[in-house]
Write a protein that holds these residues in place. Structure first.
Motif, PDB file in Angstrom:
ATOM      1  N   VAL A  61     -12.431  24.241 -34.891  1.00 17.99           N
ATOM      2  CA  VAL A  61     -11.029  24.641 -35.011  1.00 17.99           C
ATOM      3  C   VAL A  61     -10.298  24.023 -33.829  1.00 17.99           C
ATOM      4  N   SER A  62      -9.097  23.508 -34.058  1.00 17.14           N
ATOM      5  CA  SER A  62      -8.365  22.833 -32.982  1.00 17.14           C
ATOM      6  C   SER A  62      -8.045  23.795 -31.835  1.00 17.14           C
ATOM      7  N   GLU A  63      -7.988  23.250 -30.638  1.00 18.09           N
ATOM      8  CA  GLU A  63      -7.624  24.047 -29.465  1.00 18.09           C
ATOM      9  C   GLU A  63      -6.231  24.639 -29.639  1.00 18.09           C
ATOM     10  N   LYS A  64      -5.336  23.860 -30.222  1.00 18.25           N
ATOM     11  CA  LYS A  64      -3.965  24.330 -30.436  1.00 18.25           C
ATOM     12  C   LYS A  64      -3.946  25.583 -31.305  1.00 18.25           C
ATOM     13  N   ARG A  65      -4.735  25.576 -32.374  1.00 19.71           N
ATOM     14  CA  ARG A  65      -4.759  26.729 -33.268  1.00 19.71           C
ATOM     15  C   ARG A  65      -5.360  27.943 -32.553  1.00 19.71           C
ATOM     16  N   ILE A  66      -6.396  27.724 -31.769  1.00 19.74           N
ATOM     17  CA  ILE A  66      -7.000  28.838 -31.028  1.00 19.74           C
ATOM     18  C   ILE A  66      -5.988  29.402 -30.034  1.00 19.74           C
ATOM     19  N   MET A  67      -5.226  28.524 -29.375  1.00 14.79           N
ATOM     20  CA  MET A  67      -4.183  28.995 -28.459  1.00 14.79           C
ATOM     21  C   MET A  67      -3.141  29.818 -29.212  1.00 14.79           C
ATOM     22  N   GLU A  68      -2.822  29.426 -30.441  1.00 15.09           N
ATOM     23  CA  GLU A  68      -1.880  30.209 -31.250  1.00 15.09           C
ATOM     24  C   GLU A  68      -2.447  31.595 -31.548  1.00 15.09           C
ATOM     25  N   PHE A  69      -3.757  31.672 -31.813  1.00 20.00           N
ATOM     26  CA  PHE A  69      -4.391  32.965 -32.046  1.00 20.00           C
ATOM     27  C   PHE A  69      -4.300  33.841 -30.800  1.00 20.00           C
ATOM     28  N   ILE A  70      -4.490  33.223 -29.641  1.00 23.70           N
ATOM     29  CA  ILE A  70      -4.425  33.980 -28.378  1.00 23.70           C
ATOM     30  C   ILE A  70      -2.991  34.426 -28.120  1.00 23.70           C
ATOM     31  N   ARG A  71      -2.040  33.497 -28.199  1.00 23.47           N
ATOM     32  CA  ARG A  71      -0.636  33.833 -27.949  1.00 23.47           C
ATOM     33  C   ARG A  71      -0.112  34.858 -28.936  1.00 23.47           C
ATOM     34  N   GLY A  72      -0.588  34.788 -30.169  1.00 21.01           N
ATOM     35  CA  GLY A  72      -0.151  35.713 -31.202  1.00 21.01           C
ATOM     36  C   GLY A  72      -0.825  37.073 -31.116  1.00 21.01           C
ATOM     37  N   GLY A  73      -1.763  37.225 -30.195  1.00 22.62           N
ATOM     38  CA  GLY A  73      -2.438  38.508 -30.008  1.00 22.62           C
ATOM     39  C   GLY A  73      -3.588  38.762 -30.964  1.00 22.62           C
ATOM     40  N   ARG A  74      -3.963  37.762 -31.730  1.00 24.80           N
ATOM     41  CA  ARG A  74      -5.078  37.947 -32.661  1.00 24.80           C
ATOM     42  C   ARG A  74      -6.426  37.870 -31.935  1.00 24.80           C
ATOM     43  N   ILE A  75      -6.452  37.124 -30.840  1.00 25.39           N
ATOM     44  CA  ILE A  75      -7.632  37.076 -29.979  1.00 25.39           C
ATOM     45  C   ILE A  75      -7.174  37.538 -28.612  1.00 25.39           C
ATOM     46  N   GLY A  84      -9.148  30.742 -22.163  1.00 26.47           N
ATOM     47  CA  GLY A  84      -7.738  30.677 -21.798  1.00 26.47           C
ATOM     48  C   GLY A  84      -7.258  29.264 -22.051  1.00 26.47           C
ATOM     49  N   TYR A  85      -6.041  28.989 -21.648  1.00 27.80           N
ATOM     50  CA  TYR A  85      -5.461  27.672 -21.835  1.00 27.80           C
ATOM     51  C   TYR A  85      -4.607  27.364 -20.618  1.00 27.80           C
ATOM     52  N   GLU A  86      -4.178  26.128 -20.515  1.00 28.23           N
ATOM     53  CA  GLU A  86      -3.456  25.690 -19.322  1.00 28.23           C
ATOM     54  C   GLU A  86      -1.990  26.099 -19.352  1.00 28.23           C
ATOM     55  N   CYS A  87      -1.487  26.480 -18.178  1.00 28.85           N
ATOM     56  CA  CYS A  87      -0.055  26.726 -17.985  1.00 28.85           C
ATOM     57  C   CYS A  87       0.681  25.436 -18.343  1.00 28.85           C
ATOM     58  N   LEU A  93      -5.365  27.938 -15.474  1.00 28.09           N
ATOM     59  CA  LEU A  93      -5.891  28.646 -16.642  1.00 28.09           C
ATOM     60  C   LEU A  93      -5.184  29.989 -16.788  1.00 28.09           C
ATOM     61  N   ILE A  94      -4.579  30.207 -17.958  1.00 25.21           N
ATOM     62  CA  ILE A  94      -3.887  31.467 -18.235  1.00 25.21           C
ATOM     63  C   ILE A  94      -4.387  32.037 -19.554  1.00 25.21           C
ATOM     64  N   LYS A  95      -4.079  33.294 -19.793  1.00 19.99           N
ATOM     65  CA  LYS A  95      -4.554  33.977 -20.991  1.00 19.99           C
ATOM     66  C   LYS A  95      -3.416  34.535 -21.839  1.00 19.99           C
ATOM     67  N   ARG A  96      -2.201  34.406 -21.355  1.00 20.81           N
ATOM     68  CA  ARG A  96      -1.011  34.887 -22.071  1.00 20.81           C
ATOM     69  C   ARG A  96       0.162  33.995 -21.758  1.00 20.81           C
ATOM     70  N   GLN A  97       1.197  34.115 -22.590  1.00 25.07           N
ATOM     71  CA  GLN A  97       2.467  33.435 -22.360  1.00 25.07           C
ATOM     72  C   GLN A  97       2.319  31.916 -22.421  1.00 25.07           C
ATOM     73  N   VAL A  98       3.242  31.221 -21.791  1.00 22.66           N
ATOM     74  CA  VAL A  98       3.217  29.772 -21.739  1.00 22.66           C
ATOM     75  C   VAL A  98       3.095  29.308 -20.291  1.00 22.66           C
ATOM     76  N   LEU A  99       3.609  30.132 -19.356  1.00 19.00           N
ATOM     77  CA  LEU A  99       3.580  29.807 -17.942  1.00 19.00           C
ATOM     78  C   LEU A  99       2.739  30.824 -17.173  1.00 19.00           C
ATOM     79  N   CYS A 100       2.118  30.377 -16.084  1.00 26.25           N
ATOM     80  CA  CYS A 100       1.416  31.303 -15.204  1.00 26.25           C
ATOM     81  C   CYS A 100       2.467  32.126 -14.441  1.00 26.25           C
TER      82      CYS A 100
END
Length: 144
Positions: A61-75, A84-87, A93-100
């Protein structure tokens, strides 16, 4: 329930009747299948410490889609120490939002300062404009 609207799918562009999602049925099913692959991978104890890249590769599964799952609260990335993904600004490395938090504070401060300056400029313009109108009023009054 109200009538749905015709929309174009955000992924494939096909027309569909929009009710609860921005995707056509086929794309929505693909997204749900991807979520299932990711969720099943993360449920395994040995995968608890996987990174975004490792999850992406293993679940296909693409990293982008996984980030969408995280940002959307599904993961909930907080449950996985290395997930996590990059600010968007600094790469931390962050786990929410778009910016650290640091980048968010820096931008927030800059926006507040800019808004304060703009407000001050507006007040000066209004004050100058008000004095000009007042002066014109008295000049016109004297000329009558």
């Amino acid at each position: 329930m109200g009538q749905g609207e015709l929309e174009n799918c955000r992924i494939c562009g096909r027309l569909f009747l929009k009710d609860h999602t921005d995707y056509c049925l086929n794309c929505f099913e693909d997204i749900e299948q991807d979520f299932k692959y990711v969720a099943d991978f993360l449920k395994k104890e040995q995968n608890r410490y996987a990174t975004l890249q490792e999850v992406s590769k293993a679940a296909e599964v693409s990293e982008k889609r996984i980030m969408e799952f995280i940002r959307g609260g599904r993961i909930f990335a907080e449950d996985y120490p290395n997930l996590g993904y990059e600010c968007a600004q600094c790469g931390t490395l962050i786990k929410r939002q778009v910016l650290c938090n640091d980048c968010y504070e820096r931008y927030s401060t800059a926006v507040d300062e800019m808004m304060t300056r703009e407000k001050a400029k507006d007040e000066i313009r209004k004050a100058q404009h008000g004095h000009q109108n007042e002066a014109q009023y008295w000049r016109l009054k004297r000329n009558k």
